[in-house]
Design a protein around this motif. Structure first.
Motif, PDB file in Angstrom:
ATOM      1  N   ILE A 300       0.860  -1.178   0.000  1.00 30.01           N
ATOM      2  CA  ILE A 300       0.000   0.000   0.000  1.00 30.01           C
ATOM      3  C   ILE A 300       0.896   1.227   0.000  1.00 30.01           C
ATOM      4  O   ILE A 300       1.822   1.334   0.805  1.00 30.01           O
ATOM      5  CB  ILE A 300      -0.948  -0.002   1.204  1.00 30.01           C
ATOM      6  N   ASP A 301       0.620   2.166  -0.889  1.00 27.49           N
ATOM      7  CA  ASP A 301       1.552   3.259  -1.147  1.00 27.49           C
ATOM      8  C   ASP A 301       1.324   4.502  -0.308  1.00 27.49           C
ATOM      9  O   ASP A 301       2.275   5.220   0.007  1.00 27.49           O
ATOM     10  CB  ASP A 301       1.468   3.650  -2.629  1.00 27.49           C
ATOM     11  N   CYS A 302       0.074   4.805   0.016  1.00 32.44           N
ATOM     12  CA  CYS A 302      -0.187   6.075   0.682  1.00 32.44           C
ATOM     13  C   CYS A 302      -1.490   6.009   1.466  1.00 32.44           C
ATOM     14  O   CYS A 302      -2.259   5.041   1.364  1.00 32.44           O
ATOM     15  CB  CYS A 302      -0.232   7.221  -0.326  1.00 32.44           C
ATOM     16  N   ILE A 303      -1.724   7.068   2.231  1.00 26.90           N
ATOM     17  CA  ILE A 303      -2.952   7.210   3.014  1.00 26.90           C
ATOM     18  C   ILE A 303      -3.788   8.331   2.390  1.00 26.90           C
ATOM     19  O   ILE A 303      -3.258   9.390   2.059  1.00 26.90           O
ATOM     20  CB  ILE A 303      -2.631   7.532   4.479  1.00 26.90           C
ATOM     21  N   ALA A 304      -5.079   8.084   2.222  1.00 27.32           N
ATOM     22  CA  ALA A 304      -6.020   9.089   1.716  1.00 27.32           C
ATOM     23  C   ALA A 304      -7.273   9.036   2.584  1.00 27.32           C
ATOM     24  O   ALA A 304      -7.604   7.992   3.148  1.00 27.32           O
ATOM     25  CB  ALA A 304      -6.365   8.821   0.256  1.00 27.32           C
ATOM     26  N   THR A 305      -7.980  10.152   2.688  1.00 27.68           N
ATOM     27  CA  THR A 305      -9.089  10.195   3.643  1.00 27.68           C
ATOM     28  C   THR A 305     -10.412   9.669   3.098  1.00 27.68           C
ATOM     29  O   THR A 305     -11.231   9.168   3.859  1.00 27.68           O
ATOM     30  CB  THR A 305      -9.346  11.634   4.139  1.00 27.68           C
ATOM     31  N   ASP A 306     -10.675   9.825   1.790  1.00 26.17           N
ATOM     32  CA  ASP A 306     -12.020   9.615   1.245  1.00 26.17           C
ATOM     33  C   ASP A 306     -13.035  10.470   2.011  1.00 26.17           C
ATOM     34  O   ASP A 306     -14.116  10.008   2.381  1.00 26.17           O
ATOM     35  CB  ASP A 306     -12.416   8.142   1.273  1.00 26.17           C
ATOM     36  N   HIS A 307     -12.662  11.717   2.270  1.00 29.80           N
ATOM     37  CA  HIS A 307     -13.548  12.665   2.952  1.00 29.80           C
ATOM     38  C   HIS A 307     -14.873  12.738   2.201  1.00 29.80           C
ATOM     39  O   HIS A 307     -14.926  13.201   1.066  1.00 29.80           O
ATOM     40  CB  HIS A 307     -12.869  14.043   2.983  1.00 29.80           C
ATOM     41  N   ALA A 308     -15.938  12.236   2.842  1.00 32.57           N
ATOM     42  CA  ALA A 308     -17.233  12.093   2.162  1.00 32.57           C
ATOM     43  C   ALA A 308     -18.349  12.653   3.037  1.00 32.57           C
ATOM     44  O   ALA A 308     -19.016  11.924   3.767  1.00 32.57           O
ATOM     45  CB  ALA A 308     -17.497  10.624   1.833  1.00 32.57           C
ATOM     46  N   PRO A 309     -18.551  13.964   2.989  1.00 33.18           N
ATOM     47  CA  PRO A 309     -19.536  14.601   3.861  1.00 33.18           C
ATOM     48  C   PRO A 309     -20.982  14.385   3.420  1.00 33.18           C
ATOM     49  O   PRO A 309     -21.293  14.355   2.229  1.00 33.18           O
ATOM     50  CB  PRO A 309     -19.161  16.084   3.778  1.00 33.18           C
ATOM     51  N   HIS A 310     -21.865  14.235   4.434  1.00 31.60           N
ATOM     52  CA  HIS A 310     -23.310  14.167   4.221  1.00 31.60           C
ATOM     53  C   HIS A 310     -23.997  14.969   5.318  1.00 31.60           C
ATOM     54  O   HIS A 310     -23.395  15.276   6.352  1.00 31.60           O
ATOM     55  CB  HIS A 310     -23.801  12.719   4.263  1.00 31.60           C
ATOM     56  N   SER A 311     -25.262  15.263   5.115  1.00 32.41           N
ATOM     57  CA  SER A 311     -25.998  16.030   6.122  1.00 32.41           C
ATOM     58  C   SER A 311     -26.324  15.161   7.330  1.00 32.41           C
ATOM     59  O   SER A 311     -26.351  13.920   7.256  1.00 32.41           O
ATOM     60  CB  SER A 311     -27.298  16.564   5.522  1.00 32.41           C
ATOM     61  N   HIS A 312     -26.586  15.836   8.451  1.00 24.25           N
ATOM     62  CA  HIS A 312     -26.962  15.123   9.685  1.00 24.25           C
ATOM     63  C   HIS A 312     -28.219  14.293   9.468  1.00 24.25           C
ATOM     64  O   HIS A 312     -28.296  13.137   9.924  1.00 24.25           O
ATOM     65  CB  HIS A 312     -27.184  16.137  10.815  1.00 24.25           C
ATOM     66  N   GLU A 313     -29.190  14.847   8.768  1.00 27.87           N
ATOM     67  CA  GLU A 313     -30.447  14.135   8.556  1.00 27.87           C
ATOM     68  C   GLU A 313     -30.231  12.854   7.749  1.00 27.87           C
ATOM     69  O   GLU A 313     -30.875  11.831   8.003  1.00 27.87           O
ATOM     70  CB  GLU A 313     -31.439  15.051   7.818  1.00 27.87           C
ATOM     71  N   GLU A 314     -29.329  12.905   6.786  1.00 27.62           N
ATOM     72  CA  GLU A 314     -29.055  11.724   5.969  1.00 27.62           C
ATOM     73  C   GLU A 314     -28.374  10.629   6.766  1.00 27.62           C
ATOM     74  O   GLU A 314     -28.653   9.434   6.575  1.00 27.62           O
ATOM     75  CB  GLU A 314     -28.176  12.111   4.777  1.00 27.62           C
ATOM     76  N   LYS A 315     -27.464  11.011   7.649  1.00 28.77           N
ATOM     77  CA  LYS A 315     -26.662  10.007   8.355  1.00 28.77           C
ATOM     78  C   LYS A 315     -27.262   9.547   9.691  1.00 28.77           C
ATOM     79  O   LYS A 315     -26.927   8.470  10.178  1.00 28.77           O
ATOM     80  CB  LYS A 315     -25.258  10.562   8.607  1.00 28.77           C
ATOM     81  N   ASP A 316     -28.158  10.322  10.255  1.00 27.15           N
ATOM     82  CA  ASP A 316     -28.721   9.987  11.564  1.00 27.15           C
ATOM     83  C   ASP A 316     -29.892   9.024  11.424  1.00 27.15           C
ATOM     84  O   ASP A 316     -31.030   9.318  11.787  1.00 27.15           O
ATOM     85  CB  ASP A 316     -29.161  11.264  12.291  1.00 27.15           C
ATOM     86  N   GLN A 317     -29.602   7.854  10.884  1.00 31.25           N
ATOM     87  CA  GLN A 317     -30.624   6.827  10.685  1.00 31.25           C
ATOM     88  C   GLN A 317     -29.943   5.481  10.458  1.00 31.25           C
ATOM     89  O   GLN A 317     -28.716   5.375  10.497  1.00 31.25           O
ATOM     90  CB  GLN A 317     -31.522   7.190   9.501  1.00 31.25           C
ATOM     91  N   SER A 318     -30.735   4.469  10.252  1.00 31.84           N
ATOM     92  CA  SER A 318     -30.215   3.121  10.031  1.00 31.84           C
ATOM     93  C   SER A 318     -29.300   3.076   8.816  1.00 31.84           C
ATOM     94  O   SER A 318     -29.453   3.853   7.860  1.00 31.84           O
ATOM     95  CB  SER A 318     -31.382   2.151   9.827  1.00 31.84           C
ATOM     96  N   MET A 319     -28.371   2.146   8.835  1.00 30.89           N
ATOM     97  CA  MET A 319     -27.511   1.936   7.673  1.00 30.89           C
ATOM     98  C   MET A 319     -28.313   1.545   6.437  1.00 30.89           C
ATOM     99  O   MET A 319     -27.860   1.745   5.312  1.00 30.89           O
ATOM    100  CB  MET A 319     -26.448   0.889   7.982  1.00 30.89           C
ATOM    101  N   LEU A 320     -29.492   0.990   6.632  1.00 29.14           N
ATOM    102  CA  LEU A 320     -30.326   0.613   5.494  1.00 29.14           C
ATOM    103  C   LEU A 320     -30.726   1.820   4.665  1.00 29.14           C
ATOM    104  O   LEU A 320     -30.926   1.715   3.452  1.00 29.14           O
ATOM    105  CB  LEU A 320     -31.579  -0.116   5.988  1.00 29.14           C
ATOM    106  N   ASP A 321     -30.853   2.976   5.300  1.00 28.99           N
ATOM    107  CA  ASP A 321     -31.350   4.168   4.624  1.00 28.99           C
ATOM    108  C   ASP A 321     -30.305   5.258   4.444  1.00 28.99           C
ATOM    109  O   ASP A 321     -30.504   6.197   3.666  1.00 28.99           O
ATOM    110  CB  ASP A 321     -32.536   4.743   5.407  1.00 28.99           C
ATOM    111  N   SER A 322     -29.216   5.174   5.161  1.00 22.62           N
ATOM    112  CA  SER A 322     -28.189   6.217   5.140  1.00 22.62           C
ATOM    113  C   SER A 322     -27.280   6.079   3.923  1.00 22.62           C
ATOM    114  O   SER A 322     -27.031   4.964   3.446  1.00 22.62           O
ATOM    115  CB  SER A 322     -27.346   6.123   6.413  1.00 22.62           C
ATOM    116  N   PRO A 323     -26.755   7.186   3.398  1.00 17.25           N
ATOM    117  CA  PRO A 323     -25.751   7.090   2.337  1.00 17.25           C
ATOM    118  C   PRO A 323     -24.402   6.632   2.897  1.00 17.25           C
ATOM    119  O   PRO A 323     -24.129   6.761   4.090  1.00 17.25           O
ATOM    120  CB  PRO A 323     -25.669   8.520   1.803  1.00 17.25           C
TER     121      PRO A 323
END
Length: 427
Positions: A300-323
């Protein structure tokens, strides 16, 4: 403009800390040594307060969501978030609306970058039009318009023939193919790693082969075409081994790993909540260990963040429905330092290298080092003071399971081309 950063330390490749001052002039590093006796000759001086001075960190994998999803993040907020984390160069993914699949769309994004960004942003172009078609973009036109590399990040290229033709085009132009590897026919609506934790939570799992099978396909195509092939966010032990063997056979393949995959495994998922949902998912402990080993042995060559922002409303739920997605720009260095350097698993010089010089070398960038004559892209970190990660981010989004973690290595100041773009004391 002559600027002095005084009373800092740099880490050598032998992991030795050396006290230094850094002389910056006209946006470049002019000297590294002891310049306090001539401090009056500088137009401005900043005190590093015995902190660690590093090259500005380089992140080859971020999502800044503009245009199309500005409620999650913008070029302005994403760049400020990166600067706060010590990143001075970031590479932004093209899963936007509209997708930058024409020169006009790509140039529009670069115009916005020029006016709104406080860090260097290099913009990816997609491999196929609209990210989900079988039709390739015009590689040459997009290269001429400033495309950093080509990727369909967010989705895997599902057809081998399309990937082969894309690699041929990229190789001809001496450009890189950067791949989110995911065979959609193997997803089966999974939302987390297929393992004992998914069974406990009663959630559909994602097989390791969903990722590794496409890497196996692609490294053979890379061998056939001679393209530089870079794999995003490697997460499984099988993926690591495929890449290890490909390198042994002389195939031009590089790859990155994310801090969250190194630090967490499925065992750390405490509940069914969107903050634990990311793509690829948190894997098994044996996968986590394979990633650590892969970094140490050079697979493995390097470290990267994959910074992937979403809104609170989108993420504050079950994994079934969250992005899918986790933020990472503001926490990456401090998490890596705390979990691996403070515990003796990695050296300080290793994580600095993996987060600055290594990604720069992979893609031929002119940053990532503290050499005289290099761009004065610099970060300063406080390695001694413990603090807690809170949700007081500069990013618009807070979707991370690391809030509440006690860490070391907060960013004190960040400079881009010699200009200060982050100062904790002024926050």
């Amino acid at each position: 403009m002559k600027t002095l950063i005084k009373n800092g330390n740099i880490v050598t490749s032998q992991n030795e800390l050396i006290p230094v001052d850094v002389w910056i002039e006209d946006g470049l590093i002019k000297g590294i040594g002891d310049f306090k006796e001539i401090e009056q000759a500088f137009d401005e001086a900043y005190d590093a307060c015995d902190g660690l001075i590093t090259p500005g960190l380089v992140d080859v994998h971020v999502h800044f969501r503009e245009p199309g999803f500005e409620y999650k993040e913008t070029i302005e907020t994403g760049s400020k978030s990166a600067a706060r984390g010590g990143f001075t160069t970031v590479c932004a993914m093209p899963n936007l609306n509209p997708v930058p699949d024409t020169p006009e769309k790509l140039k529009t994004i670069y115009k916005k970058i020029k006016t709104d960004s406080v860090v260097n942003i290099l913009q990816y172009a997609p491999i196929t039009k609209s990210l989900n078609s079988e039709e390739l973009v015009d590689f040459k036109e997009l290269k001429d318009s400033g495309a950093f590399a080509f990727t369909n990040d967010g989705v895997g290229v599902q057809t081998a023939g399309v990937m082969y033709e894309a690699m041929r085009e990229a190789a001809h132009l001496n450009m890189s193919i950067v791949a989110h590897t995911e065979d959609e026919s193997l997803l089966f609506d999974g939302v987390m790693h297929e393992g004992k934790k998914s069974q406990e939570l009663g959630l559909p799992g994602i097989m390791s082969a969903t990722e590794s099978s496409q890497i196996a396909r692609d490294v053979l195509l890379a061998q056939e075409t001679g393209v530089h092939y870079h794999v995003c966010h490697v997460s499984t032990k099988e993926s690591v081994e495929i890449i290890r063997q490909a390198k042994k056979h002389g195939i031009s393949v590089t790859c990155e790993v994310c801090p969250h995959h190194l630090i967490l495994s499925e065992e750390d998922i405490t509940k069914d909540h969107g903050d634990f949902k990311m793509n690829p998912p948190l894997r098994a402990t044996e996968d986590q260990q394979a990633l650590i080993t892969g970094l140490l042995d050079g697979t493995i060559d390097c470290i990267a963040t994959d910074h992937a922002p979403h809104s609170h409303e989108e993420k504050d739920q079950s994994m079934l429905d969250s992005p899918f997605g986790i933020t990472g720009s503001e926490t990456a260095f401090q998490l890596m330092f705390t979990h691996f350097v403070k515990t003796g698993r990695f050296t300080l010089s290793e994580i600095v290298y993996w987060m600055s010089e290594a990604p720069s070398k992979i893609f031929g960038l002119k940053t990532g080092t503290l050499n005289i004559g290099s761009p004065a892209d610099i970060a300063i970190f406080n390695l001694e003071e413990k603090h807690m990660i809170t949700d007081n981010f500069l990013s618009k989004s807070k979707n991370t399971p690391f809030i509440g973690s006690e860490v070391y290595g907060d960013t004190m100041m960040t400079f881009v081309h010699g200009r200060k773009v982050w100062d904790k004391k002024e926050a």
